[in-house]
Design a protein around this motif. Structure first.
Motif, PDB file in Angstrom:
ATOM      1  N   LEU A  42      23.349  24.124 -54.167  1.00  0.00           N
ATOM      2  CA  LEU A  42      24.484  24.959 -53.580  1.00  0.00           C
ATOM      3  C   LEU A  42      24.005  26.272 -53.333  1.00  0.00           C
ATOM      4  O   LEU A  42      24.039  27.067 -52.245  1.00  0.00           O
ATOM      5  N   ARG A  43      23.173  26.927 -54.510  1.00  0.00           N
ATOM      6  CA  ARG A  43      22.507  28.405 -54.409  1.00  0.00           C
ATOM      7  C   ARG A  43      21.654  28.288 -53.391  1.00  0.00           C
ATOM      8  O   ARG A  43      21.644  29.358 -52.593  1.00  0.00           O
ATOM      9  N   GLU A  44      20.801  27.385 -53.347  1.00  0.00           N
ATOM     10  CA  GLU A  44      19.627  27.406 -52.059  1.00  0.00           C
ATOM     11  C   GLU A  44      20.424  27.257 -50.698  1.00  0.00           C
ATOM     12  O   GLU A  44      19.936  27.907 -50.008  1.00  0.00           O
ATOM     13  N   ALA A  45      21.366  26.538 -50.560  1.00  0.00           N
ATOM     14  CA  ALA A  45      21.820  26.318 -49.368  1.00  0.00           C
ATOM     15  C   ALA A  45      22.430  27.860 -48.814  1.00  0.00           C
ATOM     16  O   ALA A  45      22.274  28.169 -47.780  1.00  0.00           O
ATOM     17  N   VAL A  46      23.147  28.347 -49.682  1.00  0.00           N
ATOM     18  CA  VAL A  46      23.659  29.869 -49.262  1.00  0.00           C
ATOM     19  C   VAL A  46      22.581  30.869 -49.261  1.00  0.00           C
ATOM     20  O   VAL A  46      22.706  31.468 -48.142  1.00  0.00           O
ATOM     21  N   ARG A  47      21.629  30.798 -50.132  1.00  0.00           N
ATOM     22  CA  ARG A  47      20.766  31.763 -50.084  1.00  0.00           C
ATOM     23  C   ARG A  47      19.762  31.496 -48.588  1.00  0.00           C
ATOM     24  O   ARG A  47      19.447  32.653 -48.180  1.00  0.00           O
ATOM     25  N   ASN A  48      19.509  30.327 -48.385  1.00  0.00           N
ATOM     26  CA  ASN A  48      18.781  30.093 -47.064  1.00  0.00           C
ATOM     27  C   ASN A  48      19.591  30.924 -45.790  1.00  0.00           C
ATOM     28  O   ASN A  48      18.832  31.241 -44.889  1.00  0.00           O
ATOM     29  N   LEU A  49      20.856  30.558 -45.675  1.00  0.00           N
ATOM     30  CA  LEU A  49      21.494  30.960 -44.735  1.00  0.00           C
ATOM     31  C   LEU A  49      21.591  32.528 -44.819  1.00  0.00           C
ATOM     32  O   LEU A  49      21.402  33.084 -43.708  1.00  0.00           O
ATOM     33  N   ILE A  50      21.597  33.316 -45.903  1.00  0.00           N
ATOM     34  CA  ILE A  50      21.604  34.687 -46.069  1.00  0.00           C
ATOM     35  C   ILE A  50      20.229  35.164 -45.630  1.00  0.00           C
ATOM     36  O   ILE A  50      19.978  36.228 -44.934  1.00  0.00           O
ATOM     37  N   GLU A  51      19.261  34.713 -45.923  1.00  0.00           N
ATOM     38  CA  GLU A  51      17.759  35.146 -45.697  1.00  0.00           C
ATOM     39  C   GLU A  51      17.790  34.772 -44.012  1.00  0.00           C
ATOM     40  O   GLU A  51      16.948  35.716 -43.520  1.00  0.00           O
ATOM     41  N   ASN A  52      18.253  33.713 -43.667  1.00  0.00           N
ATOM     42  CA  ASN A  52      18.051  33.634 -42.118  1.00  0.00           C
ATOM     43  C   ASN A  52      18.601  34.646 -41.335  1.00  0.00           C
ATOM     44  O   ASN A  52      18.077  35.202 -40.394  1.00  0.00           O
ATOM     45  N   ALA A  53      19.809  34.995 -41.847  1.00  0.00           N
ATOM     46  CA  ALA A  53      20.621  36.075 -41.160  1.00  0.00           C
ATOM     47  C   ALA A  53      19.884  37.548 -41.419  1.00  0.00           C
ATOM     48  O   ALA A  53      19.775  38.259 -40.429  1.00  0.00           O
ATOM     49  N   LEU A  54      19.162  37.691 -42.568  1.00  0.00           N
ATOM     50  CA  LEU A  54      18.467  38.979 -42.782  1.00  0.00           C
ATOM     51  C   LEU A  54      17.254  38.972 -41.529  1.00  0.00           C
ATOM     52  O   LEU A  54      16.921  40.095 -41.267  1.00  0.00           O
ATOM     53  N   VAL A  55      16.465  38.028 -41.642  1.00  0.00           N
ATOM     54  CA  VAL A  55      15.424  37.959 -41.028  1.00  0.00           C
ATOM     55  C   VAL A  55      15.615  38.038 -39.380  1.00  0.00           C
ATOM     56  O   VAL A  55      14.894  38.668 -38.731  1.00  0.00           O
ATOM     57  N   HIS A  56      16.705  37.294 -38.969  1.00  0.00           N
ATOM     58  CA  HIS A  56      16.982  37.251 -37.520  1.00  0.00           C
ATOM     59  C   HIS A  56      18.318  37.930 -37.019  1.00  0.00           C
ATOM     60  O   HIS A  56      18.262  38.080 -35.672  1.00  0.00           O
ATOM     61  N   GLY A  57      19.049  38.383 -37.849  1.00  0.00           N
ATOM     62  CA  GLY A  57      20.155  39.063 -37.774  1.00  0.00           C
ATOM     63  C   GLY A  57      20.262  40.432 -37.020  1.00  0.00           C
ATOM     64  O   GLY A  57      21.146  40.860 -36.638  1.00  0.00           O
ATOM     65  N   GLY A  58      19.129  41.035 -37.475  1.00  0.00           N
ATOM     66  CA  GLY A  58      19.293  42.674 -37.250  1.00  0.00           C
ATOM     67  C   GLY A  58      20.286  43.520 -37.597  1.00  0.00           C
ATOM     68  O   GLY A  58      20.854  44.232 -36.811  1.00  0.00           O
ATOM     69  N   GLY A  59      20.505  43.439 -38.864  1.00  0.00           N
ATOM     70  CA  GLY A  59      21.481  44.344 -39.524  1.00  0.00           C
ATOM     71  C   GLY A  59      22.319  43.776 -40.784  1.00  0.00           C
ATOM     72  O   GLY A  59      21.702  42.989 -41.378  1.00  0.00           O
ATOM     73  N   SER A  60      23.550  44.128 -41.097  1.00  0.00           N
ATOM     74  CA  SER A  60      24.288  43.822 -41.883  1.00  0.00           C
ATOM     75  C   SER A  60      24.741  42.417 -41.756  1.00  0.00           C
ATOM     76  O   SER A  60      24.773  41.636 -40.805  1.00  0.00           O
ATOM     77  N   VAL A  61      24.898  41.956 -43.033  1.00  0.00           N
ATOM     78  CA  VAL A  61      25.293  40.409 -43.013  1.00  0.00           C
ATOM     79  C   VAL A  61      26.787  40.261 -43.864  1.00  0.00           C
ATOM     80  O   VAL A  61      26.805  40.764 -45.080  1.00  0.00           O
TER      81      VAL A  61
END
Length: 206
Positions: free
Chosen positions: A97-116
């Motif tokens: 569960l931690r890995e699933a959430v952390r991967n989504l956060i890291e993806n947002a930080l890499v490709h999202g360009g700003g706050s998450v």
């Protein structure tokens, strides 16, 4: 190997430094991919064996946010836990569960360009939902399912990342009987989400 051979024959100091830096980045990327695949295999093996523990999802999501802040140094990650989702218990694997959430956060930080924004809410049918939203360029409709597969990227995706994180999140969530998906609007960002079934409140929580 090819870059190393070029570096061996390089006489220009600046060019040699550039080649060495490229080798280092490639080695780091290869090590990260290897570690991700090994961790995914280990957790998947536990889940496939039927191992489940009643877990408080709000605490695990908070841990994943703290891990992401500590690992990336990002300060623009906001966590919102709906009152109805506080104390929600799910049967699963804490590491998964931690890995699933952390991967989504890291993806947002890499490709999202700003706050998450990370949100935990109650879903329908006895489920609880985790959503991770960014303010990036969005994902074209034709790419939204493809980006959840291994080593796939959406059109115009920024550099960075291994192309594995979203696929690993999907794998782990589905092994726990959950669903995962993405909502996106070009130019306005994306939200990756997953849902998992809650466990009966009578179970002991760890």
């Amino acid at each position: 190997k090819g870059m190393a051979e070029v570096a061996v024959g390089e006489t220009d100091t600046a060019a040699l430094r550039d080649q060495v830096e490229r080798i280092r980045r490639n080695a780091d990327a290869a090590a990260r991919i290897t570690n991700q695949l090994l961790a995914d295999a280990a957790v998947a093996n536990r889940l496939q064996s039927g191992a489940r523990t009643p877990l408080r999802l709000d605490a695990l999501v908070a841990d994943a946010v703290n891990d992401a802040v500590g690992f990336t140094g990002a300060s623009q990650i906001r966590l919102d836990i709906a009152e109805s989702a506080e104390g929600a218990v799910v049967p699963g694997d804490a590491a998964a569960l931690r890995e699933a959430v952390r991967n989504l956060i890291e993806n947002a930080l890499v490709h999202g360009g700003g706050s998450v924004d990370v949100a935990l809410t109650r879903g329908e049918g006895g489920t609880v939902a985790v959503g991770v939203s960014d303010r990036g360029p969005g994902i074209p409709a034709a790419d939204r399912q493809r980006v959840l597969r291994r080593f796939e990227r959406g059109q115009g995706a920024s550099e960075g990342g291994s192309g594995l994180g979203l696929a690993i999140s999907r794998h782990l969530v589905e092994l726990m009987g959950g669903e995962i998906g993405v909502e996106s609007e070009p130019g306005k960002g994306s939200m990756f989400w997953f849902t998992v079934l809650m466990k009966k409140s009578s179970l002991q929580v760890i």
